[in-house]
Design an enzyme around this catalytic site. Sequence first.
Site, PDB file in Angstrom:
ATOM      1  N   ASP A  90       2.465  14.657   1.722  1.00  0.00           N
ATOM      2  CA  ASP A  90       1.491  15.634   2.219  1.00  0.00           C
ATOM      3  C   ASP A  90       0.844  15.204   3.529  1.00  0.00           C
ATOM      4  OD1 ASP A  90       0.437  13.687   0.203  1.00  0.00           O
ATOM      5  OD2 ASP A  90      -1.477  14.360   1.022  1.00  0.00           O
ATOM      6  N   GLU A 133      -8.411  -1.283   9.185  1.00  0.00           N
ATOM      7  CA  GLU A 133      -7.558  -0.174   9.609  1.00  0.00           C
ATOM      8  C   GLU A 133      -6.114  -0.544   9.346  1.00  0.00           C
ATOM      9  OE1 GLU A 133      -7.529   0.962  13.751  1.00  0.00           O
ATOM     10  OE2 GLU A 133      -9.351   2.136  13.485  1.00  0.00           O
ATOM     11  N   ALA A 178      -7.591  -0.990   0.958  1.00  0.00           N
ATOM     12  CA  ALA A 178      -8.383  -0.878  -0.276  1.00  0.00           C
ATOM     13  C   ALA A 178      -9.125  -2.186  -0.579  1.00  0.00           C
ATOM     14  CB  ALA A 178      -7.477  -0.509  -1.453  1.00  0.00           C
ATOM     15  N   ASP A 186       0.805  -1.225   0.000  1.00  0.00           N
ATOM     16  CA  ASP A 186       0.000   0.000   0.000  1.00  0.00           C
ATOM     17  C   ASP A 186       0.838   1.275   0.000  1.00  0.00           C
ATOM     18  OD1 ASP A 186      -2.236  -1.663   0.123  1.00  0.00           O
ATOM     19  OD2 ASP A 186      -2.267  -1.646   2.310  1.00  0.00           O
ATOM     20  N   GLU A 187       1.999   1.206  -0.596  1.00  0.00           N
ATOM     21  CA  GLU A 187       2.890   2.378  -0.631  1.00  0.00           C
ATOM     22  C   GLU A 187       2.376   3.438  -1.612  1.00  0.00           C
ATOM     23  OE1 GLU A 187       3.865  -0.728  -1.143  1.00  0.00           O
ATOM     24  OE2 GLU A 187       5.381  -1.263   0.355  1.00  0.00           O
ATOM     25  N   GLY A 206      -4.567  -4.173  -3.802  1.00  0.00           N
ATOM     26  CA  GLY A 206      -5.553  -3.135  -4.086  1.00  0.00           C
ATOM     27  C   GLY A 206      -4.773  -1.899  -4.471  1.00  0.00           C
ATOM     28  N   HIS A 207      -4.753  -1.586  -5.756  1.00  0.00           N
ATOM     29  CA  HIS A 207      -3.948  -0.470  -6.245  1.00  0.00           C
ATOM     30  C   HIS A 207      -4.864   0.671  -6.667  1.00  0.00           C
ATOM     31  CE1 HIS A 207      -0.401  -3.397  -7.214  1.00  0.00           C
ATOM     32  NE2 HIS A 207      -0.712  -3.359  -5.936  1.00  0.00           N
ATOM     33  N   LYS A 243       1.814   2.185  -5.132  1.00  0.00           N
ATOM     34  CA  LYS A 243       2.373   1.647  -6.387  1.00  0.00           C
ATOM     35  C   LYS A 243       1.459   1.935  -7.580  1.00  0.00           C
ATOM     36  CE  LYS A 243       2.369  -2.377  -4.336  1.00  0.00           C
ATOM     37  NZ  LYS A 243       2.131  -2.003  -2.935  1.00  0.00           N
ATOM     38  N   GLN A 265       2.073  -5.919  -3.245  1.00  0.00           N
ATOM     39  CA  GLN A 265       2.561  -6.064  -1.863  1.00  0.00           C
ATOM     40  C   GLN A 265       3.880  -5.279  -1.681  1.00  0.00           C
ATOM     41  OE1 GLN A 265       1.449  -9.407  -3.414  1.00  0.00           O
ATOM     42  NE2 GLN A 265      -0.457  -8.435  -2.850  1.00  0.00           N
TER      43      GLN A 265
HETATM   44  P1  GDP Z   1      -0.762   0.396  -3.564  1.00  0.00           P
HETATM   45  O1  GDP Z   1      -1.358  -0.874  -3.103  1.00  0.00           O
HETATM   46  O2  GDP Z   1       0.720   0.453  -3.335  1.00  0.00           O
HETATM   47  O3  GDP Z   1      -1.092   0.741  -4.981  1.00  0.00           O
HETATM   48  O4  GDP Z   1      -1.377   1.541  -2.654  1.00  0.00           O
HETATM   49  P2  GDP Z   1      -2.936   1.680  -2.211  1.00  0.00           P
HETATM   50  O5  GDP Z   1      -3.704   2.154  -3.372  1.00  0.00           O
HETATM   51  O6  GDP Z   1      -3.393   0.453  -1.525  1.00  0.00           O
HETATM   52  O7  GDP Z   1      -2.801   2.770  -1.079  1.00  0.00           O
HETATM   53  C1  GDP Z   1      -2.295   4.022  -1.325  1.00  0.00           C
HETATM   54  C2  GDP Z   1      -3.376   5.076  -0.995  1.00  0.00           C
HETATM   55  O8  GDP Z   1      -2.787   6.343  -0.894  1.00  0.00           O
HETATM   56  C3  GDP Z   1      -4.440   5.200  -2.061  1.00  0.00           C
HETATM   57  O9  GDP Z   1      -5.659   5.510  -1.445  1.00  0.00           O
HETATM   58  C4  GDP Z   1      -3.944   6.367  -2.909  1.00  0.00           C
HETATM   59  O10 GDP Z   1      -5.006   7.051  -3.558  1.00  0.00           O
HETATM   60  C5  GDP Z   1      -3.327   7.229  -1.853  1.00  0.00           C
HETATM   61  N1  GDP Z   1      -2.171   8.041  -2.302  1.00  0.00           N
HETATM   62  C6  GDP Z   1      -1.208   7.717  -3.190  1.00  0.00           C
HETATM   63  N2  GDP Z   1      -0.270   8.692  -3.232  1.00  0.00           N
HETATM   64  C7  GDP Z   1      -0.656   9.634  -2.350  1.00  0.00           C
HETATM   65  C8  GDP Z   1      -0.094  10.868  -1.910  1.00  0.00           C
HETATM   66  O11 GDP Z   1       0.977  11.293  -2.327  1.00  0.00           O
HETATM   67  N3  GDP Z   1      -0.802  11.556  -0.955  1.00  0.00           N
HETATM   68  C9  GDP Z   1      -1.968  11.124  -0.445  1.00  0.00           C
HETATM   69  N4  GDP Z   1      -2.564  11.870   0.480  1.00  0.00           N
HETATM   70  N5  GDP Z   1      -2.519   9.970  -0.829  1.00  0.00           N
HETATM   71  C10 GDP Z   1      -1.869   9.227  -1.752  1.00  0.00           C
HETATM   72  P1  IMO Z   2      -0.882  -4.126  -2.236  1.00  0.00           P
HETATM   73  O1  IMO Z   2      -0.441  -4.661  -3.585  1.00  0.00           O
HETATM   74  C1  IMO Z   2      -0.929  -4.597   2.083  1.00  0.00           C
HETATM   75  C2  IMO Z   2      -0.970  -8.705   3.640  1.00  0.00           C
HETATM   76  C3  IMO Z   2      -2.202  -9.177   4.354  1.00  0.00           C
HETATM   77  C4  IMO Z   2      -1.596 -10.183   5.321  1.00  0.00           C
HETATM   78  C5  IMO Z   2      -0.479 -10.799   4.492  1.00  0.00           C
HETATM   79  C6  IMO Z   2      -0.850 -12.111   3.831  1.00  0.00           C
HETATM   80  O2  IMO Z   2      -2.178  -3.411  -2.287  1.00  0.00           O
HETATM   81  O3  IMO Z   2       0.217  -3.348  -1.612  1.00  0.00           O
HETATM   82  P2  IMO Z   2      -2.407 -12.763   1.775  1.00  0.00           P
HETATM   83  O4  IMO Z   2      -3.843 -12.508   1.533  1.00  0.00           O
HETATM   84  O5  IMO Z   2      -1.489 -12.188   0.731  1.00  0.00           O
HETATM   85  O6  IMO Z   2      -2.092 -14.203   2.057  1.00  0.00           O
HETATM   86  O7  IMO Z   2      -2.085 -11.993   3.163  1.00  0.00           O
HETATM   87  O8  IMO Z   2      -0.146  -9.857   3.493  1.00  0.00           O
HETATM   88  N1  IMO Z   2      -1.179  -8.155   2.274  1.00  0.00           N
HETATM   89  C7  IMO Z   2      -1.126  -6.859   1.955  1.00  0.00           C
HETATM   90  N2  IMO Z   2      -0.957  -5.776   2.737  1.00  0.00           N
HETATM   91  N3  IMO Z   2      -1.030  -4.447   0.753  1.00  0.00           N
HETATM   92  C8  IMO Z   2      -1.180  -5.535  -0.034  1.00  0.00           C
HETATM   93  O9  IMO Z   2      -1.176  -5.460  -1.378  1.00  0.00           O
HETATM   94  C9  IMO Z   2      -1.275  -6.805   0.560  1.00  0.00           C
HETATM   95  N4  IMO Z   2      -1.455  -8.051   0.094  1.00  0.00           N
HETATM   96  C10 IMO Z   2      -1.388  -8.874   1.141  1.00  0.00           C
HETATM   97  O10 IMO Z   2      -2.838  -8.121   5.014  1.00  0.00           O
HETATM   98  O11 IMO Z   2      -0.999  -9.498   6.396  1.00  0.00           O
HETATM   99 MG    MG Z   3      -2.882  -1.574  -1.820  1.00  0.00          MG
END
Ligand code: GDP
Ligand code: IMO
Ligand code: MG
Length: 421
Positions: A331, A302, A297, A13-14, A40-41, A16, A222
């Site tokens: 931000d 939480e 996502a 969830d960085e 969840g991207h 990506k 991940q």
């Molecule tokens: P991913 O799994 O690495 O693609 O990341 P996620 O989509 O799960 O989580 C990143 C969340 O941060 C998403 O809700 C994005 O819309 C949000 N996001 C991404 N970049 C930024 C940023 O620079 N600032 C803020 N406030 N939100 C961001």
């Molecule tokens: P993205 O691509 C954050 C975590 C789960 C659990 C562990 C194992 O959006 O960054 P799994 O269902 O893969 O066997 O769960 O990994 N996990 C993630 N946490 N972002 C993800 O994907 C994740 N995919 C799996 O919460 O701790």
């Molecule tokens: Mg994600």
Amino acid sequence: MKVDVLLGLQWGDEGKGKVVDVLTPRYDVVARFQGGPNAGHTLEFEGQKYVLRSIPSGIFQGNKINIIGNGVVLAPDLFMDEAKDLEKSGHNLKDRLCISKKAHLIMPTHRLLDAAYEQAKGKDKVGTTGKGIGPTYTDKVSRNGLRVGDILDRFEEKYAAHKARHEQMLRALNYTDYDITEVEAKWMEGIEYLKQFQLVDSEHLINKILKEGKSVLCEGAQGTMLDVDFGSYPFVTSSNTICAGACVGLGIGPNKIGEVFGIIKAYCTRVGAGPFPTELFDETGNKIRQIGHEYGAVTGRERRCGWIDLVALRYAIMVSGVTKLIMMKSDVLDSFATIKACTAYKLQDGTVTRDFPFDISEGITPVYEELPGWNCDLTAVTSEEQFPQQLNDYIEFLERELETPIAIISVGPDREQTICR
Ligand code: GDP
Ligand code: IMO
Ligand code: MG
């Protein structure tokens, strides 16, 4: 031509998805190489928000080819929902999305097994996303998997045999209170839907594309701390999330890898169980969660929040050969008077280390460096020249500590809120 790889360096969830979308115009092809609907991207542009799980995040930028590689695990029913949603919003996929015949299928019974294993683990449960990821990869490695290419020939027969084996396993786990009739019907509908797509030998396709001089961006799911070999085992996912995963998950030689982009948040989060040395259990942690909207996502759970962990990041950079960093969610720290960064771990015996240890489950006290916050709104900043001095200092500090340049700073969720340095 080289293949660039984009990876999460923390616990997922960085951000990506956002970065892949931003970088896609520079490439001809975007490819996913591991993971599945546990990902969840999130992407935001033109006032719209999209969450992708199995479809690569390059799908929104022009007519780029998007590939789901052999290293991915695919749930046909969830894929169908995701693809139909995109088609409904006007994004045609069928002529642009290729799916590897070698990608493994997540069966409804894999999801049951995921739940059954978690239940059996009790308080030691991983906190998986419940999408059947672990059991599907287990079947793959134990040579029992069902692959996308299998749907083209005598599929019902193969499916029934796999299902029967899973049912036996579920009985052994005492997990028998379920009814998958409806889910299974939809899953089979998903199988038929899948047949409308280009099911390919993606390793041939991608190498041909490279030979033609075209460029490829690989999208990781991940993050390094969830890698099955190098993450906080056993609280990890079941695939290799590091750079090498792109070679295995797409059939690309290591000598083809060009830039390796490491995506980091300006702080750190984790969802699910497992160790997290810099986790904050106080008001500061809550404040990060509120401002950063740190809720999963996929599962809505939480996210646990804490300060950036440079010990873990140095390790992540090392195991993937990261060449450039991209810092997201800067931000979110706009209103913090001070920002902390963990530069070393103090271990139980009192030694201080900058190297990531074998076990981080207990007895780790983070050693923090404190930096002044910038106390201003970054979300409308459009160029590096407008950065407050304190942000420049934070960036410089991270680059020094991590010995890697930070190429992009993200200051908001929208595509436009991205500053290339
Ligand atoms: P991913 O799994 O690495 O693609 O990341 P996620 O989509 O799960 O989580 C990143 C969340 O941060 C998403 O809700 C994005 O819309 C949000 N996001 C991404 N970049 C930024 C940023 O620079 N600032 C803020 N406030 N939100 C961001
Ligand atoms: P993205 O691509 C954050 C975590 C789960 C659990 C562990 C194992 O959006 O960054 P799994 O269902 O893969 O066997 O769960 O990994 N996990 C993630 N946490 N972002 C993800 O994907 C994740 N995919 C799996 O919460 O701790
Ligand atoms: Mg994600």
